[in-house]
Write a protein that holds these residues in place. Structure first.
Motif, PDB file in Angstrom:
ATOM      1  N   ASP A 126      84.732  39.016  36.694  1.00 59.30           N
ATOM      2  CA  ASP A 126      86.030  39.384  36.127  1.00 59.30           C
ATOM      3  C   ASP A 126      86.748  38.198  35.477  1.00 59.30           C
ATOM      4  O   ASP A 126      87.956  38.220  35.290  1.00 59.30           O
ATOM      5  N   GLY A 127      85.989  37.172  35.101  1.00 62.49           N
ATOM      6  CA  GLY A 127      86.526  36.100  34.287  1.00 62.49           C
ATOM      7  C   GLY A 127      87.426  35.116  35.008  1.00 62.49           C
ATOM      8  O   GLY A 127      88.277  34.491  34.378  1.00 62.49           O
ATOM      9  N   VAL A 128      87.228  34.940  36.302  1.00 61.75           N
ATOM     10  CA  VAL A 128      88.004  33.955  37.053  1.00 61.75           C
ATOM     11  C   VAL A 128      87.246  32.628  37.060  1.00 61.75           C
ATOM     12  O   VAL A 128      86.052  32.600  37.388  1.00 61.75           O
ATOM     13  N   PRO A 129      87.882  31.517  36.685  1.00 64.58           N
ATOM     14  CA  PRO A 129      87.224  30.216  36.763  1.00 64.58           C
ATOM     15  C   PRO A 129      86.981  29.817  38.222  1.00 64.58           C
ATOM     16  O   PRO A 129      87.920  29.622  38.995  1.00 64.58           O
ATOM     17  N   VAL A 130      85.725  29.725  38.577  1.00 62.00           N
ATOM     18  CA  VAL A 130      85.295  29.447  39.945  1.00 62.00           C
ATOM     19  C   VAL A 130      84.679  28.053  39.991  1.00 62.00           C
ATOM     20  O   VAL A 130      83.990  27.635  39.055  1.00 62.00           O
ATOM     21  N   VAL A 131      84.919  27.359  41.085  1.00 62.88           N
ATOM     22  CA  VAL A 131      84.448  25.984  41.205  1.00 62.88           C
ATOM     23  C   VAL A 131      83.146  25.955  42.010  1.00 62.88           C
ATOM     24  O   VAL A 131      83.145  26.100  43.236  1.00 62.88           O
ATOM     25  N   ARG A 132      82.052  25.801  41.294  1.00 62.72           N
ATOM     26  CA  ARG A 132      80.708  25.640  41.857  1.00 62.72           C
ATOM     27  C   ARG A 132      79.934  24.743  40.911  1.00 62.72           C
ATOM     28  O   ARG A 132      80.150  24.759  39.700  1.00 62.72           O
ATOM     29  N   HIS A 133      78.978  23.990  41.451  1.00 56.44           N
ATOM     30  CA  HIS A 133      78.179  23.108  40.591  1.00 56.44           C
ATOM     31  C   HIS A 133      77.354  23.902  39.596  1.00 56.44           C
ATOM     32  O   HIS A 133      77.166  23.484  38.455  1.00 56.44           O
ATOM     33  N   GLU A 134      76.861  25.051  40.017  1.00 57.03           N
ATOM     34  CA  GLU A 134      76.074  25.917  39.145  1.00 57.03           C
ATOM     35  C   GLU A 134      76.526  27.356  39.342  1.00 57.03           C
ATOM     36  O   GLU A 134      77.121  27.701  40.366  1.00 57.03           O
ATOM     37  N   ASN A 135      76.187  28.204  38.369  1.00 56.92           N
ATOM     38  CA  ASN A 135      76.480  29.621  38.564  1.00 56.92           C
ATOM     39  C   ASN A 135      75.494  30.282  39.524  1.00 56.92           C
ATOM     40  O   ASN A 135      75.779  31.350  40.063  1.00 56.92           O
ATOM     41  N   GLU A 136      74.355  29.657  39.800  1.00 58.69           N
ATOM     42  CA  GLU A 136      73.436  30.145  40.827  1.00 58.69           C
ATOM     43  C   GLU A 136      73.859  29.496  42.143  1.00 58.69           C
ATOM     44  O   GLU A 136      73.875  28.274  42.265  1.00 58.69           O
ATOM     45  N   ILE A 137      74.200  30.306  43.135  1.00 58.93           N
ATOM     46  CA  ILE A 137      74.938  29.792  44.299  1.00 58.93           C
ATOM     47  C   ILE A 137      74.209  29.936  45.631  1.00 58.93           C
ATOM     48  O   ILE A 137      74.818  29.740  46.686  1.00 58.93           O
ATOM     49  N   SER A 138      72.915  30.197  45.613  1.00 53.59           N
ATOM     50  CA  SER A 138      72.225  30.388  46.883  1.00 53.59           C
ATOM     51  C   SER A 138      72.122  29.093  47.683  1.00 53.59           C
ATOM     52  O   SER A 138      72.045  29.138  48.920  1.00 53.59           O
TER      53      SER A 138
END
Length: 344
Positions: free
Chosen positions: A49-61
């Motif tokens: 839904d277009g929220v800027p999320v703080v993670r190093h990558e979009n793959e989060i496993s």
């Protein structure tokens, strides 16, 4: 473009104090400032839904508990991101309400077991959460602190209908950070998104990230086999051209203090001097104290998780004249900076 503050050099908490806490958590960011960091670096990807999320990558496993969550098992998939096939769970397949239920985990548990002891204690964050932490810590310490916002996979997100640059610019404006260019750095491995934000009038300092090998994905997407590689940007002509587009560059430490074929590092290269001559500021990533990350001649023993001769190596990087360093252990970078005569 806005000039950088006087050279210190800056110490930037890389994903927070990621040498001590699971990266991109509130605890990691708060600890980074407590340990003396001048700034912190949130990596930004997007939710469904277009929220800027703080993670190093979009793959989060590898950095969350998503793989243990039965209700999300069906979301596991394989995608091509920046030309690389990846399997796992991706932020853009979850709403923020769903992502907000996940817990963060240490990305390198074998190297950082102490940090891994904090697994599942902290939730993941939005960019707005990190900006608030920066403001709160600055208020508590009575000293202005900065955010170095890295935009990840902009070309990829654009291709799936999520314009990363536009969304992040709106978030920064909503948080009041678009009026604070002296505290805001925006960086990316893709120069296209930086140019778009600058053209749209976002007041910030813009920094282009460069790897030691390969080519930027926006260049590959545009030009295929004719894409300019990172090395082309580091010639004298390439640096002069960059100076007309960005305020600075951020380089892999291997470009600052090159390693030989045995993995040992010796004298710094001339890249910092040449970039400064072109009018660019120079940052470098990443200072890490563990043997696994140090050049061979700075390691102590064979335990990859043990700290090696980090101070000597950190000093060799700082003495190259860089304007800022990203560090997983900000306190150690601050100590090395003091040892070479920088700001305390």
């Amino acid at each position: 473009m806005t000039p950088l503050p006087p050279a210190r050099p800056l110490v930037i908490g890389h994903r927070g104090a990621s040498g001590y806490r699971p990266e991109h958590t509130a605890s990691a960011y708060e600890l980074a400032f407590a340990l003396g960091a001048d700034a912190v670096e949130p990596d930004v990807v997007l939710s469904l839904d277009g929220v800027p999320v703080v993670r190093h990558e979009n793959e989060i496993s590898g950095t969350t508990d998503v793989s243990t969550r039965g209700e999300f098992a069906s979301r596991r998939t394989t995608k091509s991101v920046d030309g690389e096939a990846l399997s796992g769970w991706f932020t853009e397949d979850f709403t923020w309400a769903e992502l907000g239920t996940l817990k963060a985990r240490e990305r390198l548990p074998a190297i950082r077991p102490s940090s891994a002891s904090f697994d599942d204690r902290f939730g993941i964050l939005r960019l707005s959460d990190v900006l608030k932490i920066v403001d709160d810590c600055a208020s508590e310490q009575g000293v202005a602190r900065s955010a170095v916002v890295e935009l990840k996979h902009a070309t990829y997100f654009d291709s799936i209908g999520l314009p990363l640059g536009e969304i992040v610019a709106a978030e920064l404006a909503d948080a009041g950070w678009s009026e604070r260019p002296e505290q805001l750095v925006v960086e990316s491995f893709e120069k296209t998104v930086l140019a778009g934000l600058a053209a749209a009038g976002l007041p910030a300092r813009y920094v282009f990230l460069l790897e030691a090998s390969g080519a930027p994905f926006d260049e590959i997407a545009r030009s295929g086999a004719k894409a300019r590689d990172y090395a082309a940007f580091l010639t004298d002509d390439g640096l002069a051209a960059l100076a007309a587009e960005v305020d600075g560059i951020s380089l892999d430490t291997a470009l600052i203090v090159p390693r030989d074929l045995t993995g040992a590092a010796h004298a710094p290269s001339d890249v910092v001097h040449r970039a400064h001559a072109a009018g660019l500021d120079v940052f470098t990533w990443t200072l890490r104290a563990e043997n696994r990350f140090l050049p061979r001649n700075y390691r102590i023993g064979h335990d990859k998780a043990a700290h090696g001769q980090w101070e000597q190596y950190f000093r060799s990087v700082l003495e190259s004249g860089v304007d800022g360093v990203f560090a997983d252990q900000p306190d150690l970078a601050v100590a090395a900076r003091s040892a070479v005569g920088g700001a305390a």
